[in-house]
Design an enzyme around this catalytic site. Structure first.
Site, mmCIF file in Angstrom:
data_model
loop_
_atom_site.group_PDB
_atom_site.id
_atom_site.type_symbol
_atom_site.label_atom_id
_atom_site.label_comp_id
_atom_site.label_asym_id
_atom_site.label_seq_id
_atom_site.Cartn_x
_atom_site.Cartn_y
_atom_site.Cartn_z
ATOM 1 N N GLU A 25 0.813 -1.212 0.000
ATOM 2 C CA GLU A 25 0.000 0.000 0.000
ATOM 3 C C GLU A 25 0.852 1.271 0.000
ATOM 4 O OE1 GLU A 25 -2.937 -0.355 3.133
ATOM 5 O OE2 GLU A 25 -4.074 -1.826 1.973
ATOM 6 N N GLY A 93 -6.194 -19.188 -3.915
ATOM 7 C CA GLY A 93 -7.470 -19.384 -3.246
ATOM 8 C C GLY A 93 -7.426 -19.062 -1.762
ATOM 9 N N ASN A 122 -6.850 0.060 -6.011
ATOM 10 C CA ASN A 122 -6.739 -1.400 -5.995
ATOM 11 C C ASN A 122 -7.883 -2.017 -6.794
ATOM 12 O OD1 ASN A 122 -6.240 -4.077 -5.437
ATOM 13 N ND2 ASN A 122 -5.927 -3.768 -3.248
ATOM 14 N N PRO A 124 -8.188 -4.637 -8.843
ATOM 15 C CA PRO A 124 -8.525 -6.068 -8.740
ATOM 16 C C PRO A 124 -9.332 -6.395 -7.492
ATOM 17 C CG PRO A 124 -6.216 -5.795 -9.340
ATOM 18 C CD PRO A 124 -6.737 -4.435 -8.979
ATOM 19 N N TYR A 129 -14.541 -7.697 -4.877
ATOM 20 C CA TYR A 129 -15.571 -7.429 -3.874
ATOM 21 C C TYR A 129 -16.928 -7.204 -4.524
ATOM 22 C CZ TYR A 129 -11.663 -6.817 -0.615
ATOM 23 O OH TYR A 129 -10.545 -6.997 0.138
#
Length: 155
Positions: A25, A93, A122, A124, A129
């Protein structure tokens, strides 16, 4: 891979994941929390947070740190502070499994909302989400006041 509740002995690994996220980040210097802080705050009575870890071959490869909040509109909620997967384990996963466990925890606890923050760049994560059924709110701003801000305010 196994998802389990974190223990005190997991906290050095959790802190390493937190540092990895901070670097991703673009704020690696922002992490000031210590292993002692995590142990004190996560394993006190009552604990200030809960933590799940993802483990593969006795190695922690991811974690989800969350805590309970109360909404005046919704009642009991979960705030997912961070869901982190080691960079070399992304796409396996692991993140999905941790995300699913948090949602299961929310259902088990009968919370009316699970909430978290995502950086606007972000893409992706935002796409994931939204595809999962979460709503990314664009009209709310995150507000925080750091230690220096508190000092200045109370002068």
């Amino acid at each position: 891979m196994k998802i389990r509740k974190a223990t005190q002995t997991d906290m050095p690994f959790v802190l390493n994941l937190i540092r990895e996220l901070a670097a991703f980040e673009r704020e690696p210097e922002a992490v000031v929390v210590t292993v002692d802080d995590l142990i004190r705050d996560g394993f006190s009575e009552p604990p200030l947070f809960n933590c799940l870890v993802a483990e593969n071959e006795n190695t922690i490869i991811g974690m989800a740190l969350f805590y309970y909040r109360y909404s005046t509109w919704k009642g009991k909620t979960i705030h997912l502070e961070d869901l982190i997967v080691k960079a070399d384990q992304r796409g396996t996963g692991t993140g999905f499994a941790l995300y699913q466990e948090i949602i299961k925890q929310g259902q088990k606890d009968k919370v009316r909302r699970i909430e978290w923050n995502v950086l606007d760049w972000n893409a992706p994560a935002i796409a994931f989400y939204e595809k999962s059924g979460a709503k990314v709110l664009n009209d709310w701003r995150v507000v925080h006041m750091d230690e220096n801000g508190m000092k200045q305010f109370l002068k």
